[in-house]
Design a protein around this motif. Structure first.
Motif, PDB file in Angstrom:
ATOM      1  N   ILE A  22      36.703  69.850 -54.731  1.00 14.90           N
ATOM      2  CA  ILE A  22      36.239  70.081 -53.366  1.00 14.90           C
ATOM      3  C   ILE A  22      34.897  69.389 -53.109  1.00 14.90           C
ATOM      4  CG2 ILE A  22      37.484  72.246 -53.055  1.00 14.90           C
ATOM      5  CD1 ILE A  22      34.837  73.691 -53.806  1.00 14.90           C
ATOM      6  N   GLY A  23      34.415  68.621 -54.097  1.00 17.52           N
ATOM      7  CA  GLY A  23      33.172  67.868 -53.904  1.00 17.52           C
ATOM      8  C   GLY A  23      31.933  68.738 -53.819  1.00 17.52           C
ATOM      9  N   CYS A  24      31.898  69.840 -54.554  1.00 13.50           N
ATOM     10  CA  CYS A  24      30.762  70.764 -54.440  1.00 13.50           C
ATOM     11  C   CYS A  24      29.581  70.357 -55.316  1.00 13.50           C
ATOM     12  CB  CYS A  24      31.197  72.181 -54.807  1.00 13.50           C
ATOM     13  SG  CYS A  24      31.551  72.393 -56.580  1.00 13.50           S
ATOM     14  N   ARG A  25      29.850  69.449 -56.258  1.00  4.06           N
ATOM     15  CA  ARG A  25      28.795  68.955 -57.157  1.00  4.06           C
ATOM     16  C   ARG A  25      28.299  70.008 -58.141  1.00  4.06           C
ATOM     17  NH1 ARG A  25      26.278  65.630 -52.320  1.00  4.06           N
ATOM     18  NH2 ARG A  25      25.911  67.712 -51.545  1.00  4.06           N
ATOM     19  N   GLY A  26      29.039  71.083 -58.275  1.00  6.50           N
ATOM     20  CA  GLY A  26      28.657  72.113 -59.245  1.00  6.50           C
ATOM     21  C   GLY A  26      28.616  71.548 -60.657  1.00  6.50           C
ATOM     22  N   CYS A  27      29.545  70.626 -60.958  1.00  6.13           N
ATOM     23  CA  CYS A  27      29.583  70.004 -62.286  1.00  6.13           C
ATOM     24  C   CYS A  27      28.275  69.265 -62.573  1.00  6.13           C
ATOM     25  CB  CYS A  27      30.773  69.052 -62.388  1.00  6.13           C
ATOM     26  SG  CYS A  27      30.901  67.881 -61.025  1.00  6.13           S
ATOM     27  N   SER A  28      27.810  68.536 -61.540  1.00  4.99           N
ATOM     28  CA  SER A  28      26.605  67.735 -61.681  1.00  4.99           C
ATOM     29  C   SER A  28      25.390  68.626 -61.962  1.00  4.99           C
ATOM     30  CB  SER A  28      26.409  66.951 -60.376  1.00  4.99           C
ATOM     31  OG  SER A  28      25.687  65.795 -60.598  1.00  4.99           O
ATOM     32  N   VAL A  29      25.334  69.742 -61.234  1.00  3.28           N
ATOM     33  CA  VAL A  29      24.213  70.671 -61.394  1.00  3.28           C
ATOM     34  C   VAL A  29      24.266  71.346 -62.771  1.00  3.28           C
ATOM     35  CG1 VAL A  29      23.155  72.788 -60.511  1.00  3.28           C
ATOM     36  CG2 VAL A  29      24.014  71.056 -58.917  1.00  3.28           C
ATOM     37  N   ALA A  30      25.471  71.808 -63.144  1.00  2.00           N
ATOM     38  CA  ALA A  30      25.625  72.470 -64.442  1.00  2.00           C
ATOM     39  C   ALA A  30      25.233  71.521 -65.570  1.00  2.00           C
ATOM     40  CB  ALA A  30      27.067  72.935 -64.623  1.00  2.00           C
ATOM     41  N   CYS A  31      25.617  70.260 -65.415  1.00  3.23           N
ATOM     42  CA  CYS A  31      25.301  69.237 -66.420  1.00  3.23           C
ATOM     43  C   CYS A  31      23.798  69.095 -66.575  1.00  3.23           C
ATOM     44  CB  CYS A  31      25.926  67.905 -66.001  1.00  3.23           C
ATOM     45  SG  CYS A  31      25.434  66.512 -67.018  1.00  3.23           S
ATOM     46  N   LYS A  32      23.106  69.011 -65.435  1.00  2.11           N
ATOM     47  CA  LYS A  32      21.646  68.864 -65.491  1.00  2.11           C
ATOM     48  C   LYS A  32      21.004  70.083 -66.138  1.00  2.11           C
ATOM     49  CE  LYS A  32      20.832  65.442 -62.017  1.00  2.11           C
ATOM     50  NZ  LYS A  32      19.712  64.600 -61.665  1.00  2.11           N
ATOM     51  N   GLN A  33      21.557  71.276 -65.831  1.00  2.34           N
ATOM     52  CA  GLN A  33      20.969  72.492 -66.396  1.00  2.34           C
ATOM     53  C   GLN A  33      21.159  72.542 -67.903  1.00  2.34           C
ATOM     54  OE1 GLN A  33      22.654  75.736 -64.127  1.00  2.34           O
ATOM     55  NE2 GLN A  33      20.919  75.726 -62.708  1.00  2.34           N
ATOM     56  N   TRP A  34      22.391  72.301 -68.345  1.00  5.80           N
ATOM     57  CA  TRP A  34      22.649  72.412 -69.786  1.00  5.80           C
ATOM     58  C   TRP A  34      21.898  71.342 -70.572  1.00  5.80           C
ATOM     59  CZ3 TRP A  34      24.103  75.979 -73.001  1.00  5.80           C
ATOM     60  CH2 TRP A  34      24.337  75.619 -74.335  1.00  5.80           C
ATOM     61  N   ASN A  35      21.815  70.139 -70.020  1.00  4.04           N
ATOM     62  CA  ASN A  35      21.217  69.029 -70.764  1.00  4.04           C
ATOM     63  C   ASN A  35      19.737  68.799 -70.448  1.00  4.04           C
ATOM     64  OD1 ASN A  35      23.562  67.967 -72.333  1.00  4.04           O
ATOM     65  ND2 ASN A  35      24.421  67.822 -70.279  1.00  4.04           N
TER      66      ASN A  35
END
Lengths: 286, 377
Positions: A14-27
């Protein structure tokens, strides 16, 4: 050991970018300052600090415009070009699938960036001594039995983490179960010899933003040439050099022997001459 | 004697100019090292290799006269080429120094370059590894080859010891050069979809090696003529003419292989059908191979003018070839073009100026080099 992968069903994204945010948080990756360029796509592209990103495309499908979302990140190739070309083994392919990077070996030649068929490795050239950076498939999480941060967080469940073989089966089952919904192709199953990340799409993959990269392993030729070609060339040239050296030495030797022989024969002739003269003189005296 | 020649010529004006440009380059190098690549170059995530890679991949083959002529003198025992070999070795050594200095500015982790000499980090699958290690080792070889040339007049024990093993050292040098000259081309084997098909070939490493022999020998002929002229001595045409004949033979082989490769791959149609790339390819092939081949295969090679023209063409052709492969015909990211920044250009130019300056000083002040040139006629 199981070989993991991720199946990304772009029709569910759905293009929410949650993946992008989670990635930045974990890494522990910082946010980057960006500008509004008239698109929802933000950050605009992958960078040293953005390892996964959603690309937004408006595509014409059955007479209307539809959104196409591409979750872009490292594909974690089965035959990674970056790993093959890195001079100092700073990049590794783990048995479980992830392609990871060791910054303290890197000389910064950027050959991995040149070799990657997907343009994934990035570097922040504004740093004085920058390192290469890219998605590492959350290798730390995966080795502890957890899914990568992006897969864990994805609200619509568009990212499925699991064993790669099973994901291929799953992807093909989804295509078979929903006739007409998907393009009949699992991107990544055979691309560049197979990748850990697999994609399903409702629109042709080039329109989604994934390039036609062929099914050949990118580094296969270079790898074979380096491992087999170089030693062969070394042995051949070494043999040729030794041969040439021996021949040239022999030539010089023969030439000097000839000179010596000439000298001897000349000396012998002289001696013989002297002897003859002496004999003649003796005869004359008698 | 040396002082007299120096004051007589116009060179003394050139010396400080070259020196100033070299110092300016050194200052820019410090800016690069303290500010990073981002502010000083036009390199980016979309175009990670730039002018400095083009510089390195051109200077190294043009320094190839060092290994070929060392092979001729020490392996093939042709002592009559000793004087030309001395010049080629000195120029080649400086060429490699400049290439490596520029390379160290180009890589973003120059502080970890020592990685390439740690065996447990070696990646034998990588052409970049072969290039890095082989060039590092060849540095040692060239130093050993140069010691008797630079210090030959002093009867040191070290010099005599090295002198004894010179054929072995030269042999190792030829081996290492074969490896890295070819491996520089091997770097592009993984880029079959990024490098234009007129240049990409599954035997591009072979083309790099052969063109390094052509470019290296041609550059050596040029350097020899200019050196003899600078010292007001008669240029030994008969020696250079034989080299030109050798270059012509290698060029013919190169031409046949290049066209054969296109033919086998079914790419001959691209030679005329690729627009601006066709133009670049045809200019490269005519200037770099056809014209010098015509000159070197004819009696024109027995004249100083012919030698100069042919060698210059061959050197320009090599530059065009390396510029095409590393820059003009290489598209890393679709739609992204690159042009070097003024700092990238200035540092490249000043590295060449520094090399020319040190070579000129060496020619005048190194007794063995000077003597070998003066006796070498």
């Amino acid at each position: 050991m199981a070989k993991y992968g991720m199946l990304i069903d772009s029709t569910l994204c759905i293009g929410c970018r949650g993946c992008s945010v989670a990635c930045k948080q974990w890494n522990d990756l910082p946010a980057t300052k960006t500008r509004n360029t008239g698109t929802y796509q933000n950050p605009p592209a992958l960078s040293a600090y953005t390892w996964t990103n959603i690309e937004y495309r408006e595509v014409e499908a059955s007479d209307r415009l539809v959104w196409a979302f591409l979750k872009r990140a490292c594909m974690h190739c089965e035959h990674p070009a970056c790993v093959s070309v890195c001079p100092v083994q700073a990049l590794h392919k783990l048995e479980t699938g992830p392609v990871v990077y060791e910054a303290n070996r890197c000389i910064g030649c950027r050959y991995c960036m040149m070799a990657c068929p997907f343009g994934i490795p990035k570097v922040d050239l504004n740093q004085v001594l920058p390192v290469i950076s890219k998605c590492n498939f959350c290798a730390d999480r995966v080795s502890n039995g957890l899914p990568p941060a992006c897969a864990k967080t994805c609200p619509p469940g568009a990212i499925r983490f699991g064993e790669r073989d099973q994901l291929v089966v799953e992807a093909e089952a989804r295509i078979a179960k929903n006739p007409g919904k998907y393009v009949n192709h699992v991107y990544g199953k055979e691309e560049v010899g197979g990748t850990s990340i697999l994609y399903l799409s409702a629109i042709p993959f080039d329109q989604l933003g994934l390039p036609d990269v062929g099914t050949e392993s990118v580094p296969a030729l270079s790898d074979a040439m380096a491992v087999v070609g170089t030693p062969t060339a070394l042995v051949t040239v070494a043999a040729a050099l030794m041969g040439a050296f021996w021949v040239s030495r022999r030539r010089v030797e023969l030439a000097s022997q000839q000179q010596t022989a000439d000298l001897f024969s000349r000396r012998r002739a002289e001696l013989a001459d002297q002897q003859q003269t002496a004999d003649q003189e003796k005869e004359a005296k008698q | 004697m040396t002082v007299k020649t120096l004051t007589k010529e116009s060179i003394p004006i050139a010396y400080p100019i070259l020196g100033a440009i070299a110092l300016f380059g050194a200052a820019l190098a410090i800016v690069r090292l303290t500010q990073g690549l981002g502010p000083t170059t036009n390199l980016s995530n979309y175009n990670p290799w730039g002018l400095w890679i083009t510089f390195d991949l051109s200077i190294i083959p043009l320094s190839g006269g060092a290994f070929t002529l060392a092979g001729v003198v020490y392996i093939l025992n042709r002592k009559d080429y000793r004087s030309i070999a001395h010049l080629a070795l000195l120029a080649g050594y400086l060429g490699y120094i400049m290439a490596v200095l520029v390379l160290l500015l180009d890589i973003n982790r120059w502080d970890q370059f020592y990685s390439v000499i740690l065996p447990w980090r070696w990646n034998l699958h990588s052409f970049m590894f072969e290039v890095s290690l082989s060039i590092t080792l060849y540095f040692g070889v060239m130093t050993l080859e140069l010691v008797p040339i630079v210090f030959g007049r002093r009867n040191w024990r070290v010099v005599r010891a090295i002198d004894q093993f010179v054929p072995l050292i030269a042999g190792v040098g030829v081996l290492l050069s074969t490896i890295h000259q070819g491996s520089l081309g091997g770097l592009f084997l993984v880029m079959s979809r990024k490098l234009h098909p007129l240049w990409w070939s599954p035997i591009i490493h072979l083309f790099f090696f052969i063109s390094a022999v052509i470019g290296g020998l041609s550059a050596a002929v040029l350097i020899a003529i200019l050196s003899w002229r600078a010292l007001h001595k008669r240029v030994p045409i008969w020696l250079l003419s034989v080299l030109a004949k050798v270059v012509a033979t290698v060029m013919a082989l190169y031409l046949v292989l290049k066209l054969g490769d296109l033919l086998v791959a079914g790419k001959l149609g691209l030679v005329f059908g690729s627009g601006v790339y066709s133009l670049l390819y045809l200019v490269e092939l005519s200037v770099g191979v056809l014209v010098p081949l015509a000159i070197f295969a004819s009696r024109a090679r027995d004249t100083e003018k012919g030698l100069l023209a042919g060698a210059t063409c061959a050197v320009v052709g090599l530059l065009l070839n390396r510029a095409a492969i590393t820059w003009l015909a290489l598209r890393v990211t679709p739609g992204v073009t690159y042009f070097p920044s003024w700092i990238e250009i200035s540092i490249s130019i000043s590295a060449i100026c520094a090399g020319v300056l040190i070579f000129a000083l060496g020619l005048h002040y190194l007794p063995t080099v000077r003597a070998s040139v003066e006796e070498g006629r």
